[in-house]
Enzyme design. Sequence first.
Site, PDB file in Angstrom:
ATOM      1  N   TYR A 186       1.712 -96.404   8.804  1.00  0.00           N
ATOM      2  CA  TYR A 186       1.818 -97.210   7.578  1.00  0.00           C
ATOM      3  C   TYR A 186       0.705 -98.244   7.591  1.00  0.00           C
ATOM      4  O   TYR A 186       0.308 -98.738   8.661  1.00  0.00           O
ATOM      5  CB  TYR A 186       3.205 -97.871   7.531  1.00  0.00           C
ATOM      6  CG  TYR A 186       3.527 -98.603   6.261  1.00  0.00           C
ATOM      7  CD1 TYR A 186       3.208 -98.060   5.015  1.00  0.00           C
ATOM      8  CD2 TYR A 186       4.171 -99.840   6.299  1.00  0.00           C
ATOM      9  CE1 TYR A 186       3.510 -98.741   3.844  1.00  0.00           C
ATOM     10  CE2 TYR A 186       4.489-100.520   5.139  1.00  0.00           C
ATOM     11  CZ  TYR A 186       4.141 -99.972   3.916  1.00  0.00           C
ATOM     12  OH  TYR A 186       4.441-100.649   2.759  1.00  0.00           O
TER      13      TYR A 186
ATOM     14  N   TYR B 177       7.475-106.374   6.598  1.00  0.00           N
ATOM     15  CA  TYR B 177       7.508-105.272   7.561  1.00  0.00           C
ATOM     16  C   TYR B 177       7.443-105.884   8.952  1.00  0.00           C
ATOM     17  O   TYR B 177       6.414-105.892   9.613  1.00  0.00           O
ATOM     18  CB  TYR B 177       6.337-104.333   7.299  1.00  0.00           C
ATOM     19  CG  TYR B 177       6.435-102.959   7.941  1.00  0.00           C
ATOM     20  CD1 TYR B 177       7.323-102.004   7.449  1.00  0.00           C
ATOM     21  CD2 TYR B 177       5.634-102.607   9.014  1.00  0.00           C
ATOM     22  CE1 TYR B 177       7.401-100.742   8.008  1.00  0.00           C
ATOM     23  CE2 TYR B 177       5.697-101.344   9.590  1.00  0.00           C
ATOM     24  CZ  TYR B 177       6.579-100.424   9.082  1.00  0.00           C
ATOM     25  OH  TYR B 177       6.651 -99.158   9.636  1.00  0.00           O
TER      26      TYR B 177
HETATM   27  P1  NAI Z   1      13.712 -91.253   7.743  1.00  0.00           P
HETATM   28  O1  NAI Z   1      14.923 -92.083   7.788  1.00  0.00           O
HETATM   29  O2  NAI Z   1      13.772 -89.962   6.987  1.00  0.00           O
HETATM   30  O3  NAI Z   1      13.166 -90.891   9.194  1.00  0.00           O
HETATM   31  C1  NAI Z   1      13.295 -91.703  10.322  1.00  0.00           C
HETATM   32  C2  NAI Z   1      14.065 -90.885  11.343  1.00  0.00           C
HETATM   33  O4  NAI Z   1      13.960 -91.476  12.622  1.00  0.00           O
HETATM   34  C3  NAI Z   1      15.554 -90.786  11.025  1.00  0.00           C
HETATM   35  O5  NAI Z   1      15.911 -89.418  10.917  1.00  0.00           O
HETATM   36  C4  NAI Z   1      16.204 -91.413  12.258  1.00  0.00           C
HETATM   37  O6  NAI Z   1      17.427 -90.790  12.576  1.00  0.00           O
HETATM   38  C5  NAI Z   1      15.139 -91.153  13.305  1.00  0.00           C
HETATM   39  N1  NAI Z   1      15.230 -91.972  14.516  1.00  0.00           N
HETATM   40  C6  NAI Z   1      15.339 -93.328  14.622  1.00  0.00           C
HETATM   41  N2  NAI Z   1      15.395 -93.679  15.926  1.00  0.00           N
HETATM   42  C7  NAI Z   1      15.290 -92.539  16.656  1.00  0.00           C
HETATM   43  C8  NAI Z   1      15.292 -92.247  18.058  1.00  0.00           C
HETATM   44  N3  NAI Z   1      15.409 -93.219  18.966  1.00  0.00           N
HETATM   45  N4  NAI Z   1      15.187 -90.955  18.453  1.00  0.00           N
HETATM   46  C9  NAI Z   1      15.077 -89.967  17.541  1.00  0.00           C
HETATM   47  N5  NAI Z   1      15.075 -90.175  16.212  1.00  0.00           N
HETATM   48  C10 NAI Z   1      15.185 -91.451  15.774  1.00  0.00           C
HETATM   49  O7  NAI Z   1      12.576 -92.203   7.158  1.00  0.00           O
HETATM   50  P2  NAI Z   1      11.020 -92.002   6.854  1.00  0.00           P
HETATM   51  O8  NAI Z   1      10.644 -93.200   6.062  1.00  0.00           O
HETATM   52  O9  NAI Z   1      10.737 -90.673   6.294  1.00  0.00           O
HETATM   53  O10 NAI Z   1      10.345 -92.145   8.280  1.00  0.00           O
HETATM   54  C11 NAI Z   1       9.549 -91.150   8.901  1.00  0.00           C
HETATM   55  C12 NAI Z   1       8.251 -91.759   9.403  1.00  0.00           C
HETATM   56  O11 NAI Z   1       7.454 -92.132   8.272  1.00  0.00           O
HETATM   57  C13 NAI Z   1       8.435 -93.032  10.227  1.00  0.00           C
HETATM   58  O12 NAI Z   1       7.498 -93.044  11.289  1.00  0.00           O
HETATM   59  C14 NAI Z   1       8.089 -94.120   9.225  1.00  0.00           C
HETATM   60  O13 NAI Z   1       7.675 -95.311   9.837  1.00  0.00           O
HETATM   61  C15 NAI Z   1       6.965 -93.429   8.484  1.00  0.00           C
HETATM   62  N6  NAI Z   1       6.575 -94.054   7.214  1.00  0.00           N
HETATM   63  C16 NAI Z   1       7.484 -94.269   6.215  1.00  0.00           C
HETATM   64  C17 NAI Z   1       7.121 -94.869   5.026  1.00  0.00           C
HETATM   65  C18 NAI Z   1       8.129 -95.097   3.936  1.00  0.00           C
HETATM   66  O14 NAI Z   1       7.833 -95.845   2.986  1.00  0.00           O
HETATM   67  N7  NAI Z   1       9.298 -94.480   3.986  1.00  0.00           N
HETATM   68  C19 NAI Z   1       5.732 -95.297   4.785  1.00  0.00           C
HETATM   69  C20 NAI Z   1       4.827 -94.985   5.864  1.00  0.00           C
HETATM   70  C21 NAI Z   1       5.250 -94.410   7.035  1.00  0.00           C
END
Ligand code: NAI
Length: 286
Positions: free
Chosen positions: A172, A182
């Site tokens: 990000y 953030y």
């Molecule tokens: P999401 O909620 O779909 O995905 C995050 C996942 O991480 C969840 O499934 C959660 O269960 C899992 N998780 C958390 N702790 C964990 C652990 N200890 N072991 C295994 N799994 C774990 O949300 P999102 O937003 O799609 O996130 C995916 C990636 O995208 C992340 O790295 C996030 O930082 C990144 N991202 C998201 C943005 C947004 O606006 N949603 C923007 C830029 C990057």
Amino acid sequence: KGKRAFIAGIADDNGYGWAIAKSLAAAGAEILVGTWVPALNIFETSLRRGKFDDSRVLPDGSLMEITKVYPLDAVFDTLDDVPEDIKTNKRYAGLSKWTVQEVAESVKQDFGNIDILVHSLANGPEVSKSLLETSRKGYLAAISASSYSYVSLLKHFIPIMNPGGSSISLSYIAAERIIPGYGGGMSSAKAALESDTKVLAFEAGRKHKIRVNAISAGPLGSRAAKAIGFIDTMIEYSIANAPLQNELSADEVGNTAAFLVSPLASAITGAVIYVDNGLNAMAVGI
Ligand code: NAI
């Protein structure tokens, strides 16, 4: 021959991980998933009951198949690292082999090898606190779950990755520029992730002929993002100020991921690619 992908960080059909899985499946890859232990039961139940069937539809009309879902907690590398209170926790005790090393071993036993490794997970317990208010414990937890988790995944999966394989993670813009809100060390964690992308690209490229890249994605109303609290504001801000005034779709990140792990991107490694409608290029809102 189709490629095999392991995607860590899918627990519903709203996030980037799910969209990446779909784009890879549409390109012919076999999909394996790592789901956070506390979320595994509900995810598998929802999958089985058809709750995600509408969002499983691929461009050719078929449904994405997930070959296997593995429980995973990317904060723990080996069983020795797991403290007693987690071992006996109700949500963890019923499951086994969910540390990073054990998941890699299970995938090796089940399938032999993989071609693609995706890290789409992050966690920062103090994300809603400003950096100045963040505790050492919260900061280190953010780095552990969001940055070292990628080093650990790559380290444990590289031995079963075919040469020519490829890996990506999700970052990000807060890694490089100020995004108020953030917090909790999450901006620091993304900065580490982006820096590590370069060093890991060197090490994995020289030793194993594996490419390592990151996607710096724009805002998406995923489950994780909603937990931060400011995601709607970020989406509105992007639509108002980015060169392309669209709401970013998770599929656009999924499609870039499919490109990056494909032979079309064979000379791209150590890169952070923006998929954000160009918002990163703006100096001021207009
Ligand atoms: P999401 O909620 O779909 O995905 C995050 C996942 O991480 C969840 O499934 C959660 O269960 C899992 N998780 C958390 N702790 C964990 C652990 N200890 N072991 C295994 N799994 C774990 O949300 P999102 O937003 O799609 O996130 C995916 C990636 O995208 C992340 O790295 C996030 O930082 C990144 N991202 C998201 C943005 C947004 O606006 N949603 C923007 C830029 C990057």
